[in-house]
Design a protein around this motif. Structure first.
Motif, PDB file in Angstrom:
ATOM      1  N   THR A  25       0.821  -1.213   0.000  1.00 57.84           N
ATOM      2  CA  THR A  25       0.000   0.000   0.000  1.00 57.84           C
ATOM      3  C   THR A  25       0.854   1.262   0.000  1.00 57.84           C
ATOM      4  N   LEU A  26       2.044   1.196   0.579  1.00 56.56           N
ATOM      5  CA  LEU A  26       2.921   2.372   0.648  1.00 56.56           C
ATOM      6  C   LEU A  26       3.828   2.531  -0.569  1.00 56.56           C
ATOM      7  N   THR A  27       4.319   1.405  -1.110  1.00 58.40           N
ATOM      8  CA  THR A  27       5.348   1.486  -2.154  1.00 58.40           C
ATOM      9  C   THR A  27       4.964   0.827  -3.470  1.00 58.40           C
ATOM     10  N   GLY A  28       3.923  -0.012  -3.461  1.00 60.86           N
ATOM     11  CA  GLY A  28       3.560  -0.762  -4.659  1.00 60.86           C
ATOM     12  C   GLY A  28       4.370  -2.037  -4.836  1.00 60.86           C
ATOM     13  N   GLU A  29       5.246  -2.341  -3.868  1.00 58.83           N
ATOM     14  CA  GLU A  29       6.064  -3.552  -3.958  1.00 58.83           C
ATOM     15  C   GLU A  29       5.196  -4.789  -3.747  1.00 58.83           C
ATOM     16  N   THR A  30       5.247  -5.713  -4.731  1.00 61.04           N
ATOM     17  CA  THR A  30       4.519  -6.966  -4.589  1.00 61.04           C
ATOM     18  C   THR A  30       5.371  -7.959  -3.806  1.00 61.04           C
ATOM     19  N   TRP A  31       4.738  -9.036  -3.348  1.00 64.66           N
ATOM     20  CA  TRP A  31       5.436  -9.997  -2.506  1.00 64.66           C
ATOM     21  C   TRP A  31       4.806 -11.367  -2.698  1.00 64.66           C
ATOM     22  N   SER A  32       5.613 -12.408  -2.670  1.00 66.66           N
ATOM     23  CA  SER A  32       5.112 -13.781  -2.752  1.00 66.66           C
ATOM     24  C   SER A  32       5.648 -14.594  -1.587  1.00 66.66           C
ATOM     25  N   VAL A  33       4.769 -15.400  -1.015  1.00 67.56           N
ATOM     26  CA  VAL A  33       5.135 -16.338   0.041  1.00 67.56           C
ATOM     27  C   VAL A  33       4.910 -17.732  -0.551  1.00 67.56           C
ATOM     28  N   PHE A  34       5.964 -18.544  -0.595  1.00 70.56           N
ATOM     29  CA  PHE A  34       5.856 -19.900  -1.121  1.00 70.56           C
ATOM     30  C   PHE A  34       5.426 -20.810   0.024  1.00 70.56           C
ATOM     31  N   ILE A  35       4.130 -20.883   0.186  1.00 70.07           N
ATOM     32  CA  ILE A  35       3.522 -21.443   1.387  1.00 70.07           C
ATOM     33  C   ILE A  35       3.819 -22.928   1.563  1.00 70.07           C
TER      34      ILE A  35
END
Length: 123
Positions: A25-35
């Motif tokens: 929400t602050l930077t637009g950086e996406t993230w993935s968690v390999f669950i």
């Protein structure tokens, strides 16, 4: 689901997702968690899914050797992803933070091929 019944591992993953959503929400950086690459039990993975809930959007990627699908969670910006082998057995589970799953977005190479096709059809 009541947070008090979550395992410590489930809580840790949910805190990571929470921080990733804040960053997005602050930077637009996406993230993935390999669950499924974490040391979580099936029950702990289900705890996380139950805690986040399920939204109303599903994205299918079927024109590939490894099909995939993403389901919107009950929290906007958080997506469950499942990648399958050719026999439809799950091989990778992710939780992705972003507007939509990045792999589901059009790749520039595919867009260029599409442009060539369109140009040829119009000629």
């Amino acid at each position: 689901m009541n947070e008090a019944v979550l395992s410590q591992k489930s809580k840790a993953v949910l805190f990571e997702i929470n921080e990733a959503l804040k960053r997005f929400t602050l930077t637009g950086e996406t993230w993935s968690v390999f669950i499924n690459k974490m040391s979580l039990t099936d029950d702990e993975r289900q705890e996380i899914r139950d805690f986040l809930g399920l939204g109303s959007i599903t994205v299918h990627l079927s024109d590939t050797a490894e099909p995939a699908e993403w389901m919107e969670s009950g929290i906007a910006g958080i997506w469950y992803g499942v990648f399958y082998d050719q026999t439809k057995n799950p091989i990778l589970e992710t939780i992705e933070i972003g507007n939509y799953p990045q792999v589901a977005s059009a790749q520039i190479e595919d867009i260029n091929i599409g442009l060539q096709k369109l140009t040829l059809k119009l000629a």
